[in-house]
Design a protein around this motif. Sequence first.
Motif, PDB file in Angstrom:
ATOM      1  N   ARG A 178      -0.801  -6.207   1.002  1.00 14.54           N
ATOM      2  CA  ARG A 178      -0.584  -7.116   2.139  1.00 14.54           C
ATOM      3  C   ARG A 178      -0.737  -6.377   3.469  1.00 14.54           C
ATOM      4  NH1 ARG A 178       2.222 -11.953   2.652  1.00 14.54           N
ATOM      5  NH2 ARG A 178       2.916 -12.386   4.756  1.00 14.54           N
ATOM      6  N   HIS A 179      -0.138  -5.205   3.575  1.00 17.05           N
ATOM      7  CA  HIS A 179      -0.219  -4.430   4.820  1.00 17.05           C
ATOM      8  C   HIS A 179      -1.676  -4.098   5.156  1.00 17.05           C
ATOM      9  CE1 HIS A 179       0.540  -1.548   7.963  1.00 17.05           C
ATOM     10  NE2 HIS A 179      -0.206  -0.693   7.311  1.00 17.05           N
ATOM     11  N   ILE A 193      -4.424  -5.595   4.143  1.00 16.88           N
ATOM     12  CA  ILE A 193      -5.172  -6.815   4.438  1.00 16.88           C
ATOM     13  C   ILE A 193      -4.863  -7.300   5.855  1.00 16.88           C
ATOM     14  CG2 ILE A 193      -5.409  -9.248   3.804  1.00 16.88           C
ATOM     15  CD1 ILE A 193      -4.852  -8.239   0.857  1.00 16.88           C
ATOM     16  N   GLU A 194      -3.600  -7.301   6.227  1.00 22.10           N
ATOM     17  CA  GLU A 194      -3.222  -7.726   7.578  1.00 22.10           C
ATOM     18  C   GLU A 194      -3.746  -6.758   8.625  1.00 22.10           C
ATOM     19  OE1 GLU A 194       1.010  -8.207   7.512  1.00 22.10           O
ATOM     20  OE2 GLU A 194       0.884 -10.164   6.525  1.00 22.10           O
ATOM     21  N   ASP A 195      -3.674  -5.458   8.337  1.00 21.60           N
ATOM     22  CA  ASP A 195      -4.105  -4.453   9.301  1.00 21.60           C
ATOM     23  C   ASP A 195      -5.601  -4.556   9.598  1.00 21.60           C
ATOM     24  OD1 ASP A 195      -3.384  -2.168  10.960  1.00 21.60           O
ATOM     25  OD2 ASP A 195      -4.629  -0.997   9.574  1.00 21.60           O
ATOM     26  N   CYS A 196      -6.406  -4.825   8.581  1.00 26.78           N
ATOM     27  CA  CYS A 196      -7.855  -4.901   8.813  1.00 26.78           C
ATOM     28  C   CYS A 196      -8.279  -6.284   9.304  1.00 26.78           C
ATOM     29  CB  CYS A 196      -8.646  -4.504   7.571  1.00 26.78           C
ATOM     30  SG  CYS A 196      -8.695  -5.745   6.267  1.00 26.78           S
ATOM     31  N   GLY A 197      -7.393  -7.271   9.195  1.00 27.45           N
ATOM     32  CA  GLY A 197      -7.704  -8.612   9.679  1.00 27.45           C
ATOM     33  C   GLY A 197      -8.584  -9.423   8.747  1.00 27.45           C
ATOM     34  N   ARG A 218      -9.768 -12.220   6.340  1.00 31.35           N
ATOM     35  CA  ARG A 218      -9.429 -13.606   6.029  1.00 31.35           C
ATOM     36  C   ARG A 218      -9.723 -13.895   4.563  1.00 31.35           C
ATOM     37  NH1 ARG A 218     -12.506 -18.453   6.098  1.00 31.35           N
ATOM     38  NH2 ARG A 218     -14.323 -17.287   6.781  1.00 31.35           N
ATOM     39  N   ASP A 263       0.793 -13.818  -0.152  1.00 35.22           N
ATOM     40  CA  ASP A 263       0.856 -15.036   0.691  1.00 35.22           C
ATOM     41  C   ASP A 263       1.606 -14.790   1.966  1.00 35.22           C
ATOM     42  OD1 ASP A 263      -0.674 -16.606  -0.916  1.00 35.22           O
ATOM     43  OD2 ASP A 263       1.029 -17.460  -2.017  1.00 35.22           O
TER      44      ASP A 263
END
Length: 83
Positions: free
Chosen positions: A56-57, A59-63, A65, A83
Amino acid sequence: MRRFAATLREAGVRRDERIALIAPDSRWLSIGFWGTIAAGAVAVPVNTLLKPSDFRHVIEDCGARIVVIDPSIIDESDLASLD
């Protein structure tokens, strides 16, 4: 590779959009990587040695979708943590 690129474009992937790829070194990772590039997006390979909760970290860090996951890496019960 072309089919994967076409699928990404059909999904609305835009130029320079990040696509996270969670897969072991294999031909599937290669297809995902080069298919992402062919679609005009940016492939972000994710270290498969991470715990599913750490994905999750990244995925969120690289942006990203869109996340492409090899089912041998993570099972459905762990997907809830993304999620």
